[in-house]
Design a protein around this motif. Structure first.
Motif, PDB file in Angstrom:
ATOM      1  N   ARG A   1       0.041  -3.654  50.614  1.00 12.28           N
ATOM      2  CA  ARG A   1       1.170  -4.459  50.116  1.00 12.28           C
ATOM      3  C   ARG A   1       2.445  -3.628  50.174  1.00 12.28           C
ATOM      4  O   ARG A   1       3.507  -4.126  50.533  1.00 12.28           O
ATOM      5  N   GLY A   2       2.317  -2.351  49.811  1.00 12.36           N
ATOM      6  CA  GLY A   2       3.472  -1.445  49.891  1.00 12.36           C
ATOM      7  C   GLY A   2       3.982  -1.314  51.317  1.00 12.36           C
ATOM      8  O   GLY A   2       5.193  -1.335  51.567  1.00 12.36           O
ATOM      9  N   ILE A   3       3.059  -1.198  52.266  1.00 10.64           N
ATOM     10  CA  ILE A   3       3.425  -1.087  53.688  1.00 10.64           C
ATOM     11  C   ILE A   3       4.129  -2.372  54.145  1.00 10.64           C
ATOM     12  O   ILE A   3       5.142  -2.312  54.851  1.00 10.64           O
ATOM     13  N   ASP A   4       3.618  -3.517  53.703  1.00  5.92           N
ATOM     14  CA  ASP A   4       4.222  -4.801  54.099  1.00  5.92           C
ATOM     15  C   ASP A   4       5.660  -4.920  53.586  1.00  5.92           C
ATOM     16  O   ASP A   4       6.529  -5.456  54.287  1.00  5.92           O
ATOM     17  N   VAL A   5       5.909  -4.423  52.381  1.00  6.59           N
ATOM     18  CA  VAL A   5       7.266  -4.459  51.815  1.00  6.59           C
ATOM     19  C   VAL A   5       8.202  -3.597  52.679  1.00  6.59           C
ATOM     20  O   VAL A   5       9.303  -4.020  53.042  1.00  6.59           O
ATOM     21  N   LEU A   6       7.730  -2.390  53.028  1.00  3.03           N
ATOM     22  CA  LEU A   6       8.543  -1.493  53.862  1.00  3.03           C
ATOM     23  C   LEU A   6       8.769  -2.098  55.248  1.00  3.03           C
ATOM     24  O   LEU A   6       9.864  -1.980  55.813  1.00  3.03           O
ATOM     25  N   ASP A   7       7.742  -2.789  55.780  1.00  2.00           N
ATOM     26  CA  ASP A   7       7.888  -3.397  57.109  1.00  2.00           C
ATOM     27  C   ASP A   7       8.970  -4.480  57.104  1.00  2.00           C
ATOM     28  O   ASP A   7       9.735  -4.599  58.061  1.00  2.00           O
ATOM     29  N   ALA A   8       9.027  -5.245  56.017  1.00  2.00           N
ATOM     30  CA  ALA A   8      10.070  -6.277  55.917  1.00  2.00           C
ATOM     31  C   ALA A   8      11.452  -5.608  55.912  1.00  2.00           C
ATOM     32  O   ALA A   8      12.394  -6.096  56.546  1.00  2.00           O
ATOM     33  N   GLN A   9      11.571  -4.466  55.223  1.00  2.00           N
ATOM     34  CA  GLN A   9      12.844  -3.729  55.202  1.00  2.00           C
ATOM     35  C   GLN A   9      13.167  -3.193  56.596  1.00  2.00           C
ATOM     36  O   GLN A   9      14.318  -3.265  57.055  1.00  2.00           O
ATOM     37  N   LEU A  10      12.150  -2.658  57.268  1.00  2.00           N
ATOM     38  CA  LEU A  10      12.356  -2.130  58.633  1.00  2.00           C
ATOM     39  C   LEU A  10      12.868  -3.230  59.564  1.00  2.00           C
ATOM     40  O   LEU A  10      13.800  -3.015  60.339  1.00  2.00           O
ATOM     41  N   ILE A  11      12.260  -4.415  59.464  1.00  2.00           N
ATOM     42  CA  ILE A  11      12.665  -5.542  60.321  1.00  2.00           C
ATOM     43  C   ILE A  11      14.125  -5.915  60.041  1.00  2.00           C
ATOM     44  O   ILE A  11      14.898  -6.182  60.969  1.00  2.00           O
ATOM     45  N   GLY A  12      14.490  -5.943  58.766  1.00  2.66           N
ATOM     46  CA  GLY A  12      15.872  -6.277  58.416  1.00  2.66           C
ATOM     47  C   GLY A  12      16.854  -5.301  59.047  1.00  2.66           C
ATOM     48  O   GLY A  12      17.868  -5.711  59.632  1.00  2.66           O
ATOM     49  N   ILE A  13      16.550  -4.015  58.964  1.00  3.17           N
ATOM     50  CA  ILE A  13      17.440  -2.990  59.529  1.00  3.17           C
ATOM     51  C   ILE A  13      17.421  -3.052  61.064  1.00  3.17           C
ATOM     52  O   ILE A  13      18.456  -2.945  61.711  1.00  3.17           O
TER      53      ILE A  13
ATOM     54  N   ASP B   1      20.052   4.124  61.594  1.00  2.00           N
ATOM     55  CA  ASP B   1      18.948   5.009  61.994  1.00  2.00           C
ATOM     56  C   ASP B   1      18.522   5.917  60.837  1.00  2.00           C
ATOM     57  O   ASP B   1      17.332   6.155  60.645  1.00  2.00           O
ATOM     58  N   ALA B   2      19.500   6.393  60.072  1.00  3.98           N
ATOM     59  CA  ALA B   2      19.160   7.229  58.909  1.00  3.98           C
ATOM     60  C   ALA B   2      18.344   6.407  57.904  1.00  3.98           C
ATOM     61  O   ALA B   2      17.379   6.905  57.317  1.00  3.98           O
ATOM     62  N   GLN B   3      18.721   5.119  57.737  1.00  2.00           N
ATOM     63  CA  GLN B   3      17.960   4.253  56.824  1.00  2.00           C
ATOM     64  C   GLN B   3      16.548   4.017  57.372  1.00  2.00           C
ATOM     65  O   GLN B   3      15.565   4.040  56.619  1.00  2.00           O
ATOM     66  N   LEU B   4      16.461   3.788  58.686  1.00  2.00           N
ATOM     67  CA  LEU B   4      15.149   3.572  59.311  1.00  2.00           C
ATOM     68  C   LEU B   4      14.242   4.779  59.091  1.00  2.00           C
ATOM     69  O   LEU B   4      13.066   4.639  58.756  1.00  2.00           O
ATOM     70  N   ILE B   5      14.806   5.976  59.267  1.00  2.00           N
ATOM     71  CA  ILE B   5      14.015   7.201  59.099  1.00  2.00           C
ATOM     72  C   ILE B   5      13.518   7.313  57.655  1.00  2.00           C
ATOM     73  O   ILE B   5      12.359   7.670  57.412  1.00  2.00           O
ATOM     74  N   GLY B   6      14.384   6.998  56.703  1.00  2.00           N
ATOM     75  CA  GLY B   6      13.984   7.061  55.288  1.00  2.00           C
ATOM     76  C   GLY B   6      12.808   6.138  55.012  1.00  2.00           C
ATOM     77  O   GLY B   6      11.828   6.534  54.363  1.00  2.00           O
ATOM     78  N   ILE B   7      12.887   4.913  55.530  1.00  2.00           N
ATOM     79  CA  ILE B   7      11.806   3.940  55.299  1.00  2.00           C
ATOM     80  C   ILE B   7      10.544   4.355  56.064  1.00  2.00           C
ATOM     81  O   ILE B   7       9.430   4.255  55.545  1.00  2.00           O
ATOM     82  N   LEU B   8      10.719   4.842  57.293  1.00  2.00           N
ATOM     83  CA  LEU B   8       9.556   5.318  58.072  1.00  2.00           C
ATOM     84  C   LEU B   8       8.860   6.463  57.337  1.00  2.00           C
ATOM     85  O   LEU B   8       7.630   6.555  57.346  1.00  2.00           O
ATOM     86  N   GLY B   9       9.652   7.337  56.702  1.00  2.00           N
ATOM     87  CA  GLY B   9       9.074   8.438  55.924  1.00  2.00           C
ATOM     88  C   GLY B   9       8.189   7.913  54.805  1.00  2.00           C
ATOM     89  O   GLY B   9       7.063   8.379  54.605  1.00  2.00           O
ATOM     90  N   GLN B  10       8.704   6.906  54.078  1.00  2.00           N
ATOM     91  CA  GLN B  10       7.910   6.287  53.005  1.00  2.00           C
ATOM     92  C   GLN B  10       6.664   5.615  53.580  1.00  2.00           C
ATOM     93  O   GLN B  10       5.576   5.682  53.007  1.00  2.00           O
ATOM     94  N   ARG B  11       6.848   4.939  54.733  1.00  2.00           N
ATOM     95  CA  ARG B  11       5.732   4.211  55.350  1.00  2.00           C
ATOM     96  C   ARG B  11       4.621   5.171  55.788  1.00  2.00           C
ATOM     97  O   ARG B  11       3.450   4.915  55.549  1.00  2.00           O
ATOM     98  N   PHE B  12       5.008   6.281  56.411  1.00  4.08           N
ATOM     99  CA  PHE B  12       3.990   7.233  56.849  1.00  4.08           C
ATOM    100  C   PHE B  12       3.319   7.890  55.634  1.00  4.08           C
ATOM    101  O   PHE B  12       2.156   8.278  55.693  1.00  4.08           O
ATOM    102  N   GLY B  13       4.038   8.006  54.518  1.00  6.52           N
ATOM    103  CA  GLY B  13       3.425   8.500  53.279  1.00  6.52           C
ATOM    104  C   GLY B  13       2.288   7.577  52.844  1.00  6.52           C
ATOM    105  O   GLY B  13       1.188   8.035  52.525  1.00  6.52           O
TER     106      GLY B  13
END
Lengths: 96, 96
Positions: free
Chosen positions: B17-29, A23-35
């Motif tokens: 493209r940046g969002i797509d990269v993060l989405d792939a990471q989100l799916i993995g987690i 969940d901490a990893q998800l939040i970190g990535i979500l933070g980048q995504r919302f950026g």
């Protein structure tokens, strides 16, 4: 409480620690995504592009289902989570 | 189409493209996370524990808001996304 029950509760606590780490990893990535999506929103506003883009969304949802299948994740579950992410983003863009 | 508009569309494609990269990471987690929650569901069923645990959920939601704030992410947005994740998990546990 029986020994088996004790072992089960220890295992439950262990699994929950694992979930908390993810969940901490998800939040970190979500933070980048919302950026990034905030930047998309700003760019769209500056260039009078519509906040929502159904073609892009359909493409994203199809890709998410595909990635989920590859990750052994139920595509419907993944799409439900991303629906919440995308809806939140669209709501935010409209508020910008 | 003006040059500025062209530049904006290129930037938009780059951000996506940046969002797509993060989405792939989100799916993995998320895949790993659903693996752990499936184990939690199985364990709960085997030991006749209730599928939903309001105390654990409240704790998770509080932690998520805290982590979100630390990651510069609106806590309400993070909680909305996790609501979808947790609801999906609970639904799955009930179906197990």
């Amino acid at each position: 409480m029986s020994d088996t029950q004790d072992t089960a509760l220890l295992r439950l606590a262990e699994l929950r620690r694992g979930i908390d780490v993810l969940d901490a990893q998800l939040i970190g990535i979500l933070g980048q995504r919302f950026g990034l999506t905030a930047e998309v929103g700003k760019l769209k506003k500056e260039h009078s592009l519509p906040p929502q883009d159904p073609a892009r969304e359909a493409q994203q949802m199809a890709r998410i289902a595909e990635l989920a299948t590859g990750a052994g994740l139920d595509p419907a579950l993944a799409q439900r989570v991303f629906r919440a992410i995308i809806d939140t983003v669209v709501q935010n863009h409209k508020q910008v």
